[in-house]
Design a protein around this motif. Sequence first.
Motif, PDB file in Angstrom:
ATOM      1  N   GLY A 156      -5.075  15.244 -51.504  1.00  0.00           N
ATOM      2  CA  GLY A 156      -5.868  14.155 -52.052  1.00  0.00           C
ATOM      3  C   GLY A 156      -5.573  12.808 -51.446  1.00  0.00           C
ATOM      4  O   GLY A 156      -6.390  11.891 -51.510  1.00  0.00           O
ATOM      5  N   THR A 157      -4.401  12.662 -50.834  1.00  0.00           N
ATOM      6  CA  THR A 157      -4.015  11.355 -50.286  1.00  0.00           C
ATOM      7  C   THR A 157      -3.385  11.544 -48.913  1.00  0.00           C
ATOM      8  O   THR A 157      -2.829  12.594 -48.596  1.00  0.00           O
ATOM      9  CB  THR A 157      -2.989  10.645 -51.190  1.00  0.00           C
ATOM     10  OG1 THR A 157      -1.798  11.457 -51.278  1.00  0.00           O
ATOM     11  CG2 THR A 157      -3.562  10.439 -52.582  1.00  0.00           C
ATOM     12  N   ARG A 158      -3.494  10.498 -48.097  1.00  0.00           N
ATOM     13  CA  ARG A 158      -2.802  10.447 -46.816  1.00  0.00           C
ATOM     14  C   ARG A 158      -2.114   9.095 -46.730  1.00  0.00           C
ATOM     15  O   ARG A 158      -2.682   8.073 -47.112  1.00  0.00           O
ATOM     16  CB  ARG A 158      -3.783  10.616 -45.658  1.00  0.00           C
ATOM     17  CG  ARG A 158      -4.477  11.966 -45.635  1.00  0.00           C
ATOM     18  CD  ARG A 158      -5.465  12.050 -44.493  1.00  0.00           C
ATOM     19  NE  ARG A 158      -4.791  12.140 -43.197  1.00  0.00           N
ATOM     20  CZ  ARG A 158      -5.425  12.004 -42.033  1.00  0.00           C
ATOM     21  NH1 ARG A 158      -6.722  11.739 -42.012  1.00  0.00           N
ATOM     22  NH2 ARG A 158      -4.765  12.102 -40.906  1.00  0.00           N
ATOM     23  N   TYR A 184     -12.424  16.618 -46.385  1.00  0.00           N
ATOM     24  CA  TYR A 184     -11.293  16.326 -47.260  1.00  0.00           C
ATOM     25  C   TYR A 184     -11.460  17.074 -48.587  1.00  0.00           C
ATOM     26  O   TYR A 184     -12.542  17.575 -48.900  1.00  0.00           O
ATOM     27  CB  TYR A 184     -11.227  14.831 -47.586  1.00  0.00           C
ATOM     28  CG  TYR A 184     -10.774  13.931 -46.468  1.00  0.00           C
ATOM     29  CD1 TYR A 184      -9.467  13.973 -46.001  1.00  0.00           C
ATOM     30  CD2 TYR A 184     -11.650  13.009 -45.900  1.00  0.00           C
ATOM     31  CE1 TYR A 184      -9.044  13.122 -44.991  1.00  0.00           C
ATOM     32  CE2 TYR A 184     -11.243  12.154 -44.896  1.00  0.00           C
ATOM     33  CZ  TYR A 184      -9.939  12.217 -44.445  1.00  0.00           C
ATOM     34  OH  TYR A 184      -9.535  11.386 -43.446  1.00  0.00           O
ATOM     35  N   THR A 187     -10.464  15.214 -54.188  1.00  0.00           N
ATOM     36  CA  THR A 187      -9.516  14.259 -54.758  1.00  0.00           C
ATOM     37  C   THR A 187      -9.263  13.064 -53.852  1.00  0.00           C
ATOM     38  O   THR A 187      -8.766  12.031 -54.308  1.00  0.00           O
ATOM     39  CB  THR A 187      -8.180  14.964 -55.067  1.00  0.00           C
ATOM     40  OG1 THR A 187      -7.799  15.776 -53.944  1.00  0.00           O
ATOM     41  CG2 THR A 187      -8.308  15.854 -56.285  1.00  0.00           C
ATOM     42  N   ALA A 188      -9.597  13.174 -52.553  1.00  0.00           N
ATOM     43  CA  ALA A 188      -9.444  12.034 -51.642  1.00  0.00           C
ATOM     44  C   ALA A 188     -10.364  10.889 -52.034  1.00  0.00           C
ATOM     45  O   ALA A 188     -10.130   9.737 -51.664  1.00  0.00           O
ATOM     46  CB  ALA A 188      -9.730  12.466 -50.206  1.00  0.00           C
ATOM     47  N   PHE A 190     -10.571   9.538 -54.790  1.00  0.00           N
ATOM     48  CA  PHE A 190      -9.869   8.659 -55.720  1.00  0.00           C
ATOM     49  C   PHE A 190      -8.830   7.789 -55.002  1.00  0.00           C
ATOM     50  O   PHE A 190      -8.209   6.940 -55.624  1.00  0.00           O
ATOM     51  CB  PHE A 190      -9.148   9.492 -56.793  1.00  0.00           C
ATOM     52  CG  PHE A 190     -10.074  10.206 -57.728  1.00  0.00           C
ATOM     53  CD1 PHE A 190     -10.508   9.603 -58.900  1.00  0.00           C
ATOM     54  CD2 PHE A 190     -10.514  11.484 -57.448  1.00  0.00           C
ATOM     55  CE1 PHE A 190     -11.355  10.260 -59.772  1.00  0.00           C
ATOM     56  CE2 PHE A 190     -11.364  12.156 -58.310  1.00  0.00           C
ATOM     57  CZ  PHE A 190     -11.793  11.550 -59.472  1.00  0.00           C
ATOM     58  N   ASN A 191      -8.605   8.037 -53.711  1.00  0.00           N
ATOM     59  CA  ASN A 191      -7.542   7.370 -52.970  1.00  0.00           C
ATOM     60  C   ASN A 191      -8.097   6.176 -52.197  1.00  0.00           C
ATOM     61  O   ASN A 191      -8.924   6.335 -51.293  1.00  0.00           O
ATOM     62  CB  ASN A 191      -6.895   8.375 -52.005  1.00  0.00           C
ATOM     63  CG  ASN A 191      -5.744   7.777 -51.228  1.00  0.00           C
ATOM     64  OD1 ASN A 191      -5.826   7.634 -50.022  1.00  0.00           O
ATOM     65  ND2 ASN A 191      -4.677   7.414 -51.890  1.00  0.00           N
ATOM     66  N   SER A 192      -7.646   4.968 -52.541  1.00  0.00           N
ATOM     67  CA  SER A 192      -8.195   3.747 -51.935  1.00  0.00           C
ATOM     68  C   SER A 192      -8.004   3.689 -50.423  1.00  0.00           C
ATOM     69  O   SER A 192      -8.941   3.339 -49.688  1.00  0.00           O
ATOM     70  CB  SER A 192      -7.578   2.511 -52.597  1.00  0.00           C
ATOM     71  OG  SER A 192      -7.953   2.445 -53.964  1.00  0.00           O
ATOM     72  N   SER A 194      -7.794   6.126 -48.300  1.00  0.00           N
ATOM     73  CA  SER A 194      -8.718   7.097 -47.709  1.00  0.00           C
ATOM     74  C   SER A 194     -10.149   6.576 -47.757  1.00  0.00           C
ATOM     75  O   SER A 194     -10.919   6.733 -46.795  1.00  0.00           O
ATOM     76  CB  SER A 194      -8.627   8.439 -48.441  1.00  0.00           C
ATOM     77  OG  SER A 194      -7.349   9.025 -48.268  1.00  0.00           O
ATOM     78  N   GLN A 195     -10.520   5.940 -48.864  1.00  0.00           N
ATOM     79  CA  GLN A 195     -11.861   5.371 -48.989  1.00  0.00           C
ATOM     80  C   GLN A 195     -12.099   4.318 -47.908  1.00  0.00           C
ATOM     81  O   GLN A 195     -13.150   4.296 -47.253  1.00  0.00           O
ATOM     82  CB  GLN A 195     -12.049   4.760 -50.371  1.00  0.00           C
ATOM     83  CG  GLN A 195     -12.059   5.759 -51.518  1.00  0.00           C
ATOM     84  CD  GLN A 195     -12.017   5.075 -52.878  1.00  0.00           C
ATOM     85  OE1 GLN A 195     -12.127   3.851 -52.964  1.00  0.00           O
ATOM     86  NE2 GLN A 195     -11.850   5.845 -53.924  1.00  0.00           N
ATOM     87  N   ASP A 265     -16.816   7.577 -52.989  1.00  0.00           N
ATOM     88  CA  ASP A 265     -15.714   7.365 -53.922  1.00  0.00           C
ATOM     89  C   ASP A 265     -16.124   7.826 -55.319  1.00  0.00           C
ATOM     90  O   ASP A 265     -17.303   7.842 -55.680  1.00  0.00           O
ATOM     91  CB  ASP A 265     -15.262   5.907 -53.943  1.00  0.00           C
ATOM     92  CG  ASP A 265     -16.323   4.973 -54.481  1.00  0.00           C
ATOM     93  OD1 ASP A 265     -16.473   4.923 -55.713  1.00  0.00           O
ATOM     94  OD2 ASP A 265     -16.985   4.298 -53.675  1.00  0.00           O
TER      95      ASP A 265
END
Length: 350
Positions: A156-158, A184, A187-188, A190-192, A194-195, A265
């Motif tokens: 979900g996040t990087r 992706y 859940t990505a 939700f990650n700022s 990544s957005q 998003d």
Amino acid sequence: MADQQTDDNVFAVGDTLGAEEVAVYRWLALHGRLDPARTAEETGVDEAAVCGAVDHLVRIGLVHRGEEGDNRLWAVDPHLVAAVATAPVERAIAEQQTQLRVFRDQFAQLAADYQEGRHGVSTDLETIPGLTQVRAALNNAAEQCREDMVTVQPGGTRPPEVLQDALLRDSQMLARGVRMRTVYHHTARFNSPSQAYVATVSALGGEYRTAHQLVGRMIIFDRELAFMTNRNDRLGAVVVREPSVVHFLYELFEQVWSQAQPFSDAGTDGLEAVAKDLDRTILQLLATGLKDETIARRLGMSLRTTRKHIADMMQALGAESRFQAGVAVAARGLLNDTGEADAAPAAAPT
């Protein structure tokens, strides 16, 4: 002579002159003598500051003062002062260049030995240990990529620093006309970081989609070279060059891509709708008997978050065990004939 430059006061690379010192140096270079009052009047520098600037210019060697009682001053050629200041740096650079040549020569020989050792051995499959080596191999493949790169990025996040490194590499490929597609986890969204990354690279031509379930990380360059996660070392990678295997992996990506949704998003889609969609997917995975750890990995969520979702769903079903949850799901008809979730469970009646 007194007040002349010493080795301790030499101007060094990285040092800078203030505007007042530059103005005073220019005046002295033009007039060749010290006249604080006139210097202050013509440069706009305070008279006390003029004297301070002169003393500093003398210390660093840009100005030469006459004998005691002689008010004459001579500006020194800045190139001479610069030569003294840069000499240690140039020596250090020369030494490092020598070390670099020796290092490269040694590793060039090692590379020749490596290739000789692999002569006659299939290079269709190669294991790369360690994150640093993997990044170097990916950067090299990206530089040589000509037409197409596809990626599956679970999780979900990087980390922002990873995204920053990827931004430079990806923007260079897009500028060369390479088509770039990435899938992706949902859940990505939700990650700022990544957005922001997706918004930036999409504007350059990158294409992004998301899916609830992804199996593993995969990157394919020009349908010829594939990178996959090493099962025994999550930081390492397996490189695949065998054409049939790479073709299979590429077709697998196309299937995932066709079923994925355009990246957006979660706030834009509506948090409630996203949550219900996620619950339906969890319900489907629970019905297949998967463990929490497997579900978390497939959804790109932490194990703690996954278990929180499962606990909430069991509470909504009024179930105290997974067996009871399965009975409740069947009784309410929440799964269709194919085992897919028709709807997220509503709260149990009280």
